[in-house]
Scaffold this motif. Structure first.
Motif, short mmCIF file in Angstrom:
data_model
loop_
_atom_site.label_atom_id
_atom_site.label_comp_id
_atom_site.label_asym_id
_atom_site.label_seq_id
_atom_site.Cartn_x
_atom_site.Cartn_y
_atom_site.Cartn_z
N ASN A 76 43.25 46.11 38.97
CA ASN A 76 43.94 44.96 38.41
C ASN A 76 42.95 44.05 37.70
N TRP A 78 42.36 40.04 36.70
CA TRP A 78 42.78 38.75 37.24
C TRP A 78 42.21 37.60 36.42
N ARG A 85 47.44 37.41 38.42
CA ARG A 85 47.09 38.75 37.94
C ARG A 85 47.47 38.84 36.47
#
Length: 151
Positions: A76, A78, A85
């Motif tokens: 992910n 961020w 996110r």
């Protein structure tokens, strides 16, 4: 007169150096009753109520955002300022053991390999270790504007 603290150690009582896992019942695991994770128990989030997996890598981009990669095979991007996110990517077939951005910030490299999070019983020596490259798009990694009225 000598100053002493109001808290005194009780004789015969040991201090714990690790957090205690609080599980009232096995059915409580899905309801977020466990407050601390230990080596044998995954961490449970009380707010989201899902099992969290371990993060194997955190790497920072020069624009002020960062990426995480974990044992669930997901990475992910961020935004550190808004604590949101920016982008979630598809799950890989194996855990992601490490990752990094290149100095220019336009490539994200991550390694798919066994990370021993499930113990030696789940290890398959025949599974290949793979290095993957992801071309970073500008909209995936740039910070989003904060909404008015939010801190």
């Amino acid at each position: 007169a000598r100053a002493t603290s109001t808290r005194s150690a009780r004789p015969g009582r040991k201090r714990r150096s690790w957090p205690r896992v609080v599980l009232r019942d096995r059915r409580d695991v899905g309801r977020g009753v466990a407050r601390f994770g230990g080596p044998a128990f995954p961490k449970i989030s009380r707010r989201a109520r899902f099992v969290q997996t371990q993060v194997n890598a955190i790497c920072f981009h020069h624009l002020g955002t960062f990426a995480t990669a974990g044992s669930d095979g997901v990475f992910n991007f961020w935004d550190k300022d808004s604590k949101q996110r920016l982008m979630a990517f598809k799950k890989a077939d194996r855990p992601i053991s490490c990752s990094a951005f290149n100095p220019a910030g336009n490539l994200y490299a991550y390694a798919l390999s066994y990370d021993w999070s499930r113990g030696s019983e789940s290890h398959s020596p025949n599974a290949p270790n793979t290095i993957m490259l992801h071309k970073v798009q500008k909209d995936e990694i740039t910070q989003r504007n904060k909404k008015p009225g939010r801190k």
